[in-house]
Design a protein around this motif. Structure first.
Motif, PDB file in Angstrom:
ATOM      1  N   GLY A   1       0.757  -1.239   0.000  1.00 17.84           N
ATOM      2  CA  GLY A   1       0.000   0.000   0.000  1.00 17.84           C
ATOM      3  C   GLY A   1       0.787   1.289   0.000  1.00 17.84           C
ATOM      4  N   GLU A   2       2.140   1.242  -0.125  1.00 21.48           N
ATOM      5  CA  GLU A   2       2.887   2.503  -0.162  1.00 21.48           C
ATOM      6  C   GLU A   2       2.489   3.353  -1.371  1.00 21.48           C
ATOM      7  OE1 GLU A   2       5.641  -0.455   1.907  1.00 21.48           O
ATOM      8  OE2 GLU A   2       4.296  -0.444   0.184  1.00 21.48           O
ATOM      9  N   VAL A   3       2.209   2.671  -2.486  1.00 22.99           N
ATOM     10  CA  VAL A   3       1.736   3.350  -3.694  1.00 22.99           C
ATOM     11  C   VAL A   3       0.395   2.737  -4.073  1.00 22.99           C
ATOM     12  CG1 VAL A   3       2.181   3.813  -6.139  1.00 22.99           C
ATOM     13  CG2 VAL A   3       4.071   3.840  -4.506  1.00 22.99           C
ATOM     14  N   GLN A   4      -0.561   3.590  -4.419  1.00 27.08           N
ATOM     15  CA  GLN A   4      -1.885   3.114  -4.816  1.00 27.08           C
ATOM     16  C   GLN A   4      -2.183   3.575  -6.244  1.00 27.08           C
ATOM     17  OE1 GLN A   4      -5.042   5.239  -3.051  1.00 27.08           O
ATOM     18  NE2 GLN A   4      -6.619   4.203  -4.234  1.00 27.08           N
ATOM     19  N   VAL A   5      -2.523   2.609  -7.094  1.00 28.47           N
ATOM     20  CA  VAL A   5      -2.990   2.940  -8.438  1.00 28.47           C
ATOM     21  C   VAL A   5      -4.459   3.332  -8.333  1.00 28.47           C
ATOM     22  CG1 VAL A   5      -3.429   2.068 -10.766  1.00 28.47           C
ATOM     23  CG2 VAL A   5      -1.317   1.453  -9.578  1.00 28.47           C
TER      24      VAL A   5
ATOM     25  N   PHE B   1      -1.431   7.187 -10.207  1.00 28.66           N
ATOM     26  CA  PHE B   1      -1.111   6.632  -8.888  1.00 28.66           C
ATOM     27  C   PHE B   1      -0.874   7.741  -7.873  1.00 28.66           C
ATOM     28  CE2 PHE B   1       2.959   7.073 -11.082  1.00 28.66           C
ATOM     29  CZ  PHE B   1       3.762   7.663 -10.123  1.00 28.66           C
ATOM     30  N   ARG B   2      -0.935   7.333  -6.611  1.00 23.81           N
ATOM     31  CA  ARG B   2      -0.688   8.236  -5.490  1.00 23.81           C
ATOM     32  C   ARG B   2       0.244   7.534  -4.502  1.00 23.81           C
ATOM     33  NH1 ARG B   2      -3.313  12.653  -3.451  1.00 23.81           N
ATOM     34  NH2 ARG B   2      -4.969  12.344  -5.013  1.00 23.81           N
ATOM     35  N   VAL B   3       1.215   8.292  -3.976  1.00 22.98           N
ATOM     36  CA  VAL B   3       2.161   7.755  -2.997  1.00 22.98           C
ATOM     37  C   VAL B   3       1.623   8.028  -1.590  1.00 22.98           C
ATOM     38  CG1 VAL B   3       4.523   7.844  -2.122  1.00 22.98           C
ATOM     39  CG2 VAL B   3       4.096   8.137  -4.579  1.00 22.98           C
ATOM     40  N   HIS B   4       1.483   6.973  -0.778  1.00 21.98           N
ATOM     41  CA  HIS B   4       1.011   7.100   0.599  1.00 21.98           C
ATOM     42  C   HIS B   4       2.160   7.085   1.603  1.00 21.98           C
ATOM     43  CE1 HIS B   4      -3.284   6.851  -0.268  1.00 21.98           C
ATOM     44  NE2 HIS B   4      -3.015   5.877  -1.127  1.00 21.98           N
ATOM     45  N   ARG B   5       3.225   6.335   1.277  1.00 22.42           N
ATOM     46  CA  ARG B   5       4.394   6.280   2.158  1.00 22.42           C
ATOM     47  C   ARG B   5       5.637   6.127   1.292  1.00 22.42           C
ATOM     48  NH1 ARG B   5       0.917   2.576   4.178  1.00 22.42           N
ATOM     49  NH2 ARG B   5       2.229   0.813   3.576  1.00 22.42           N
ATOM     50  N   PRO B   6       6.786   6.606   1.757  1.00 22.72           N
ATOM     51  CA  PRO B   6       8.009   6.464   0.969  1.00 22.72           C
ATOM     52  C   PRO B   6       8.309   4.993   0.671  1.00 22.72           C
ATOM     53  CG  PRO B   6       8.342   8.008   2.781  1.00 22.72           C
ATOM     54  CD  PRO B   6       6.998   7.366   3.003  1.00 22.72           C
TER      55      PRO B   6
ATOM     56  N   GLN C   1      14.231   0.455 -15.983  1.00 16.84           N
ATOM     57  CA  GLN C   1      13.998   1.581 -15.080  1.00 16.84           C
ATOM     58  C   GLN C   1      13.417   1.061 -13.772  1.00 16.84           C
ATOM     59  OE1 GLN C   1      12.150   5.182 -17.089  1.00 16.84           O
ATOM     60  NE2 GLN C   1      11.652   3.605 -18.598  1.00 16.84           N
ATOM     61  N   ILE C   2      13.787   1.745 -12.691  1.00 15.56           N
ATOM     62  CA  ILE C   2      13.234   1.436 -11.387  1.00 15.56           C
ATOM     63  C   ILE C   2      13.061   2.758 -10.644  1.00 15.56           C
ATOM     64  CG2 ILE C   2      15.428   1.084 -10.193  1.00 15.56           C
ATOM     65  CD1 ILE C   2      14.119  -1.394  -8.861  1.00 15.56           C
ATOM     66  N   PHE C   3      11.981   2.913  -9.891  1.00 21.92           N
ATOM     67  CA  PHE C   3      11.637   4.224  -9.345  1.00 21.92           C
ATOM     68  C   PHE C   3      11.657   4.213  -7.819  1.00 21.92           C
ATOM     69  CE2 PHE C   3       9.022   4.045 -13.357  1.00 21.92           C
ATOM     70  CZ  PHE C   3       9.912   4.796 -14.110  1.00 21.92           C
ATOM     71  N   HIS C   4      12.034   5.364  -7.255  1.00 23.96           N
ATOM     72  CA  HIS C   4      12.022   5.579  -5.811  1.00 23.96           C
ATOM     73  C   HIS C   4      11.106   6.756  -5.514  1.00 23.96           C
ATOM     74  CE1 HIS C   4      15.411   2.888  -5.836  1.00 23.96           C
ATOM     75  NE2 HIS C   4      16.173   3.758  -6.489  1.00 23.96           N
ATOM     76  N   PHE C   5      10.234   6.598  -4.523  1.00 19.82           N
ATOM     77  CA  PHE C   5       9.324   7.666  -4.125  1.00 19.82           C
ATOM     78  C   PHE C   5       9.586   8.010  -2.655  1.00 19.82           C
ATOM     79  CE2 PHE C   5       7.116   5.290  -7.485  1.00 19.82           C
ATOM     80  CZ  PHE C   5       6.939   6.312  -8.407  1.00 19.82           C
ATOM     81  N   GLU C   6       9.912   9.279  -2.406  1.00 20.66           N
ATOM     82  CA  GLU C   6      10.312   9.684  -1.062  1.00 20.66           C
ATOM     83  C   GLU C   6       9.302  10.601  -0.380  1.00 20.66           C
ATOM     84  OE1 GLU C   6      14.140  11.416  -1.521  1.00 20.66           O
ATOM     85  OE2 GLU C   6      15.110   9.524  -2.092  1.00 20.66           O
ATOM     86  N   ASN C   7       8.314  11.100  -1.137  1.00 22.08           N
ATOM     87  CA  ASN C   7       7.406  12.100  -0.592  1.00 22.08           C
ATOM     88  C   ASN C   7       5.972  11.575  -0.510  1.00 22.08           C
ATOM     89  OD1 ASN C   7       9.494  14.129  -0.519  1.00 22.08           O
ATOM     90  ND2 ASN C   7       9.255  14.313  -2.742  1.00 22.08           N
ATOM     91  N   ASP C   8       5.391  11.618   0.691  1.00 22.42           N
ATOM     92  CA  ASP C   8       3.977  11.271   0.856  1.00 22.42           C
ATOM     93  C   ASP C   8       3.126  12.250   0.050  1.00 22.42           C
ATOM     94  OD1 ASP C   8       5.172   9.682   2.671  1.00 22.42           O
ATOM     95  OD2 ASP C   8       4.060  10.371   4.428  1.00 22.42           O
TER      96      ASP C   8
ATOM     97  N   GLU D   1       2.637  12.408  -3.114  1.00 21.82           N
ATOM     98  CA  GLU D   1       3.012  12.613  -4.514  1.00 21.82           C
ATOM     99  C   GLU D   1       2.041  11.854  -5.430  1.00 21.82           C
ATOM    100  OE1 GLU D   1       6.773  11.672  -7.545  1.00 21.82           O
ATOM    101  OE2 GLU D   1       7.023  11.448  -5.363  1.00 21.82           O
ATOM    102  N   ILE D   2       1.667  12.458  -6.533  1.00 20.25           N
ATOM    103  CA  ILE D   2       0.827  11.803  -7.524  1.00 20.25           C
ATOM    104  C   ILE D   2       1.579  11.750  -8.840  1.00 20.25           C
ATOM    105  CG2 ILE D   2      -1.350  12.445  -6.437  1.00 20.25           C
ATOM    106  CD1 ILE D   2      -1.627  14.669  -8.495  1.00 20.25           C
ATOM    107  N   GLY D   3       1.200  10.785  -9.697  1.00 22.98           N
ATOM    108  CA  GLY D   3       1.890  10.659 -10.972  1.00 22.98           C
ATOM    109  C   GLY D   3       1.152   9.737 -11.928  1.00 22.98           C
ATOM    110  N   GLN D   4       1.743   9.572 -13.094  1.00 25.46           N
ATOM    111  CA  GLN D   4       1.220   8.693 -14.134  1.00 25.46           C
ATOM    112  C   GLN D   4       2.340   7.803 -14.644  1.00 25.46           C
ATOM    113  OE1 GLN D   4      -0.268  10.978 -17.428  1.00 25.46           O
ATOM    114  NE2 GLN D   4      -2.340  11.088 -16.591  1.00 25.46           N
ATOM    115  N   ILE D   5       1.998   6.588 -14.950  1.00 24.79           N
ATOM    116  CA  ILE D   5       2.906   5.709 -15.675  1.00 24.79           C
ATOM    117  C   ILE D   5       2.205   5.290 -16.958  1.00 24.79           C
ATOM    118  CG2 ILE D   5       2.126   3.617 -14.452  1.00 24.79           C
ATOM    119  CD1 ILE D   5       5.760   4.296 -15.533  1.00 24.79           C
TER     120      ILE D   5
END
Length: 410
Positions: free
Chosen positions: A263-267, A295-300, A330-337, A339-343
């Protein structure tokens, strides 16, 4: 449709003793009962019709094998009724029904006799059994010398050669190599075409989805549900991943498809666009398409990989792609609660033939060890390939060129 197998309040209870001597004391009525009861099955109601291909699934210890043993007559129920209308041939745990000191040939005669075959009847089908099992050089060797694969080949050959009304298979296909597994599935498809009733227990959900017309889900000796493969497999996946299911407030939309992950990242949404950038769920064969996941980042979290799995509506696996298994990984790191994005995945030529399909969205942590689900979303999106292309059959459209060469004999 007439029932081949019907159960009512079926149950099987085993007595568990802490010491072997307690069984003797209890049998001699020397004092109080010294056992505790373990119900391997309880209150099972099932109706299995003639010609059904019936799958039984569930976690280990659910009671699946116990049910098949009752059906095969290996053990008797403690309570309830079990009605079987027809002959049964079973392939249960490897070696069941075989005498280890007998040769393969002797075991064939033994098993056929248990099915009511005379010596002459067995002589008639013996060449077919040996041929299918491919054990020509080993049929006169003791079966204790057989590998697990050889056990399987002989057991399956005997069970199907006696032409039962009901074929019962318990995880046997999981130990065979790919060649013989496909050979067994071909034989089972022949049985299916003849209107035979087949019961199969397997943890291979793809086999259950493709082969079975009905599925039952067992857990802790109880029948939880029975119905269509899609419905019951969804319920099983939810149950199997219950400790990693996303909470209701993390789910997007009103989808009831199975979904699990840390659940750190939710589509939040998955959609498809055509060559004009229009969102749609109907496409032509070989047209360009783009699959997008918001997607939305809930936890780093570090080491995130997104991917999409494409299936035909009957569960046939068509393709799986992600940005890690790629020419330029490619591999991604998310550090900020927050954060939203698209893949986005762009496919320049979508070669699927007409039909209905679905996409499973995958978001996994691939930083170290075995990939762990962050947000795995079964059937996140369904779509259709139009009927505009005709003239080919199957799943994938292929560009072909035909050339005929002829010459006259002189």
């Amino acid at each position: 449709m007439s029932a081949m197998i019907e159960t009512a309040n079926l149950g099987k209870c085993y007595r568990i003793y802490n010491h072997p001597f307690h069984r003797v004391r209890e049998a001699l009525k020397l004092g109080k009962n010294l056992h505790r009861e373990f119900w391997a099955l309880k209150n099972i109601y099932l109706h299995i019709s003639r010609g059904a291909s019936f799958g039984i699934i569930g976690p280990n210890g659910a009671g699946k094998s116990t049910f098949l043993k009752l059906l095969s007559g290996i053990t008797q129920p403690t309570e309830g009724t079990l009605t079987v209308n027809g002959t049964v041939a079973s392939i249960l745990e490897l070696g069941a029904g075989f005498h280890h000191d007998f040769t393969g040939r002797s075991n064939v005669y033994l098993n056929c006799a248990l099915q009511g075959y005379t010596h002459e009847d067995t002589n008639r089908i013996l060449p077919e059994i040996i041929e299918f099992a491919e054990l020509h050089d080993f049929i006169d060797q003791p079966v204790r010398m057989y590998s697990t694969g050889m056990y399987l080949r002989l057991a399956f050959s005997v069970a199907t050669a006696v032409d039962p009304d009901i074929l019962v298979v318990d995880e046997a296909l999981s130990v065979g190599d790919e060649y013989f597994r496909n050979k067994c599935l071909d034989r089972m498809n022949e049985f299916k075409a003849k209107g035979k009733t087949i019961l199969i227990v397997s943890h291979d959900l793809a086999t259950i989805r493709h082969f079975c017309t009905h599925v039952a889900l067992f857990d802790q000796g109880n029948l939880l549900a029975a119905g269509s493969p899609e419905e019951i497999l969804d319920q099983y996946l939810e149950m199997a991943h219950k400790n990693r299911i996303l909470h209701a407030d993390q789910r997007s939309g009103s989808s009831t498809s199975p979904r699990w992950g840390t659940g750190e990242v939710q589509v939040e949404q998955v959609y498809m666009r055509d060559a004009n950038g229009q969102t749609t769920d109907v496409f032509d064969t070989n047209s360009p398409i783009t699959i997008t996941a918001n997607f939305r980042v809930h936890r780093p979290v570090k080491g995130v990989v997104f991917g999409f799995l494409i299936f035909r509506s009957d569960g046939t696996y068509v393709n799986g792609s992600n940005h890690y298994w790629h020419d330029t990984p490619q591999i991604f790191h998310f550090e900020n609660d927050g954060e939203i994005g698209q893949i986005q995945c762009e496919i320049t030529r979508f070669p699927l033939l007409p039909g209905h399909y679905y996409i499973t969205s995958c978001c996994y942590n691939n930083l170290e060890g075995f990939p762990q689900a962050v947000d795995h979303w079964e059937r996140a999106l369904t779509f259709t390939i139009s009927e505009r292309m005709t003239g080919q059959h199957g799943v994938i459209a292929m560009d072909t060129a035909w050339n005929l060469q002829r010459q006259m004999n002189r």
